[in-house]
Design a protein around this motif. Sequence first.
Motif, mmCIF file in Angstrom:
data_model
loop_
_atom_site.group_PDB
_atom_site.id
_atom_site.type_symbol
_atom_site.label_atom_id
_atom_site.label_comp_id
_atom_site.label_asym_id
_atom_site.label_seq_id
_atom_site.Cartn_x
_atom_site.Cartn_y
_atom_site.Cartn_z
ATOM 1 N N GLY A 62 0.807 -1.216 0.000
ATOM 2 C CA GLY A 62 0.000 0.000 0.000
ATOM 3 C C GLY A 62 0.838 1.263 0.000
ATOM 4 N N LEU A 63 1.970 1.251 0.708
ATOM 5 C CA LEU A 63 2.770 2.467 0.861
ATOM 6 C C LEU A 63 3.493 2.849 -0.426
ATOM 7 C CD1 LEU A 63 3.822 4.690 2.698
ATOM 8 C CD2 LEU A 63 5.679 3.154 3.390
ATOM 9 N N VAL A 64 4.081 1.876 -1.112
ATOM 10 C CA VAL A 64 4.878 2.187 -2.303
ATOM 11 C C VAL A 64 4.034 2.856 -3.401
ATOM 12 C CG1 VAL A 64 6.255 1.217 -4.171
ATOM 13 C CG2 VAL A 64 6.625 0.442 -1.826
ATOM 14 N N ILE A 67 3.030 6.474 -2.391
ATOM 15 C CA ILE A 67 4.060 7.498 -2.556
ATOM 16 C C ILE A 67 4.259 7.832 -4.037
ATOM 17 C CG2 ILE A 67 6.526 7.979 -2.288
ATOM 18 C CD1 ILE A 67 6.445 6.345 0.294
ATOM 19 N N VAL A 68 4.439 6.782 -4.852
ATOM 20 C CA VAL A 68 4.741 6.999 -6.266
ATOM 21 C C VAL A 68 3.584 7.698 -6.977
ATOM 22 C CG1 VAL A 68 5.222 5.876 -8.474
ATOM 23 C CG2 VAL A 68 6.339 5.064 -6.374
ATOM 24 N N PHE A 69 2.384 7.143 -6.842
ATOM 25 C CA PHE A 69 1.253 7.687 -7.584
ATOM 26 C C PHE A 69 0.628 8.885 -6.881
ATOM 27 C CE2 PHE A 69 1.727 3.510 -9.426
ATOM 28 C CZ PHE A 69 1.489 3.744 -10.775
ATOM 29 N N GLY A 70 0.873 9.039 -5.571
ATOM 30 C CA GLY A 70 0.423 10.254 -4.916
ATOM 31 C C GLY A 70 1.140 11.465 -5.479
ATOM 32 N N LEU A 71 2.457 11.356 -5.668
ATOM 33 C CA LEU A 71 3.238 12.462 -6.227
ATOM 34 C C LEU A 71 2.947 12.641 -7.715
ATOM 35 C CD1 LEU A 71 6.633 11.800 -4.415
ATOM 36 C CD2 LEU A 71 4.890 13.491 -3.824
ATOM 37 N N VAL A 87 -13.592 10.691 -12.330
ATOM 38 C CA VAL A 87 -14.429 9.599 -12.838
ATOM 39 C C VAL A 87 -13.577 8.398 -13.198
ATOM 40 C CG1 VAL A 87 -15.967 8.901 -14.713
ATOM 41 C CG2 VAL A 87 -16.246 11.158 -13.660
ATOM 42 N N PHE A 88 -12.451 8.627 -13.870
ATOM 43 C CA PHE A 88 -11.573 7.539 -14.292
ATOM 44 C C PHE A 88 -10.996 6.784 -13.093
ATOM 45 C CE2 PHE A 88 -7.184 6.153 -15.229
ATOM 46 C CZ PHE A 88 -7.439 5.198 -16.200
ATOM 47 N N THR A 89 -10.445 7.504 -12.126
ATOM 48 C CA THR A 89 -9.831 6.833 -10.973
ATOM 49 C C THR A 89 -10.882 6.194 -10.072
ATOM 50 O OG1 THR A 89 -9.773 8.974 -9.815
ATOM 51 C CG2 THR A 89 -7.769 8.270 -10.968
ATOM 52 N N ALA A 123 -2.960 2.662 -6.056
ATOM 53 C CA ALA A 123 -2.462 3.599 -7.065
ATOM 54 C C ALA A 123 -3.589 4.502 -7.566
ATOM 55 C CB ALA A 123 -1.820 2.840 -8.219
ATOM 56 N N PHE A 124 -4.742 3.897 -7.890
ATOM 57 C CA PHE A 124 -5.892 4.705 -8.299
ATOM 58 C C PHE A 124 -6.309 5.667 -7.189
ATOM 59 C CE2 PHE A 124 -6.857 1.245 -11.465
ATOM 60 C CZ PHE A 124 -6.879 2.060 -12.584
ATOM 61 N N LEU A 125 -6.317 5.178 -5.958
ATOM 62 C CA LEU A 125 -6.716 6.004 -4.813
ATOM 63 C C LEU A 125 -5.748 7.157 -4.611
ATOM 64 C CD1 LEU A 125 -8.740 6.217 -2.437
ATOM 65 C CD2 LEU A 125 -7.128 4.853 -1.094
ATOM 66 N N ALA A 126 -4.453 6.898 -4.813
ATOM 67 C CA ALA A 126 -3.437 7.924 -4.609
ATOM 68 C C ALA A 126 -3.561 9.053 -5.624
ATOM 69 C CB ALA A 126 -2.041 7.304 -4.700
ATOM 70 N N ILE A 127 -4.090 8.764 -6.799
ATOM 71 C CA ILE A 127 -4.345 9.816 -7.791
ATOM 72 C C ILE A 127 -5.668 10.518 -7.493
ATOM 73 C CG2 ILE A 127 -4.696 10.302 -10.243
ATOM 74 C CD1 ILE A 127 -3.032 7.797 -10.864
ATOM 75 N N ASN A 128 -6.651 9.759 -7.023
ATOM 76 C CA ASN A 128 -7.981 10.300 -6.778
ATOM 77 C C ASN A 128 -7.992 11.309 -5.637
ATOM 78 O OD1 ASN A 128 -10.747 9.990 -5.182
ATOM 79 N ND2 ASN A 128 -11.173 9.506 -7.317
#
Length: 453
Positions: A62-64, A67-71, A87-89, A123-128
């Motif tokens: 969850g962490l990796v 970090i990557v997709f949050g940034l 909508v996509f995420t 990853a989707f959540l980190a972008i959303n």
Amino acid sequence: MPRTGRGFLADTTPLRTPAFKRLWIAAIVTVVGAQLTVVAVPTQLYQLTGSSAWVGLVGLFGLVPLIVFGLWGGAIADAVDRRGLLVFTGTGIAITSALLGVVSVTNIGGPWTILTLYAVQTAFLAINQPTRAAVLPRILPNDQLPAANTLLFTVNQVGAIAGPLLAGVVLTFSSVGILYFVDTACLAAAIWAAFNLPRLPVGDGPGGVRGAFAAVRRSAGFADVVAGFRYIATSQVLLVSFLVDIVAMAVGMPRAVFPEAAERVFGDPPGGGFALGALFASIAIGATLGGLFSGRLHGIRRQGVAVTVAICVWGLGVALSGLTSMLWLAVTLLAVAGAADLVSAVFRQTMLQVVATDQMRGRMQGVFTVVVAGGPRIGDLWHGPAADAWGTGAATFVGGIGVIVLTVLVVAIFPVFWRYRAPVAGDVPSTEPSGDAASADPPERPGNVSRDD
């Protein structure tokens, strides 16, 4: 009728804006569903493997991506239409929850399949998440942002309490797969709310799918992520808002000592009992109560002072909780700390939304997401060994006092944060993105660029 900020109850004025009201109602549903998956993933892994080591891998997987997709996700949110990205995420999160449910029901795949799907979902959540936060200044005026953030943070805390309790009830008569499918159904509310937003492009880029891909290729690379960090370095208000949060969580979050403290200090049986549940719920309960009685926060302009004092109260509550052997007092002190943490989070979030330009809001929210998620994990790393060496009480006390000392030190080094005042309606807009003068008393940037009526 919604409150207008008078009195002590939460200010619900932002709910008068239909777009925000839909987002908030959707959040009530989806945050509970998300907590069901938070419970389901480790539960399913333990059922399949009988090993806590496998369960521990959930943190890594969850962490990796967070970090990557949050940034990177913050950079994407600064390059495309944010409504389309939500909508996509949101659809991606729903699909991965459904696939996790299918894996659970059919027994296709194994632990690695579950961990992989969980990483993709994160990853989707980190972008959303940063995208959703960056949307608020586009649909609400600046003076309503503290109230809006309080409403959303309060919903998150309620979900953190209600979700696991609901999951426990469901698992008494059903399987883990049902939790995933309920989460999938709940996510439909978030997708609906995002779809009904107005278009929220950043700048004058091309629209449509082709335009989105072109914008991502042009403006969401590694260099743009680095540009976000450079932007933080140019604004002391933004920089300190991140630093003090890292201090609060990495130094002060005591959750790693709760299992041992529950058994050795508060008399729980081996394996946990009421004290363990009370300790873990205490901070969330305090934050929820703080949100419900947050009406007075609406009028606070000295937000730098408010954040500094709130984090010091968080540290004091944590420190004092380590000195008592009375469960009710420890829970009360941690609840006070949780309420103070909510105040800090609301104003730090508001600072990011107001101080940062619209072209940088996504990246700033991405960093915010990483800091909020990573800080407590750093706290876990040192609290555990410290509790073994000094005892749970001493480790908790040292962490709380450390928060106060380091927060005062950081604010003393960057006094512009202490002097920061929130803008008010009627201030002359400025194009200055940063600098001490702008940070100390910044002019307001237009907040209701694209109000949905």
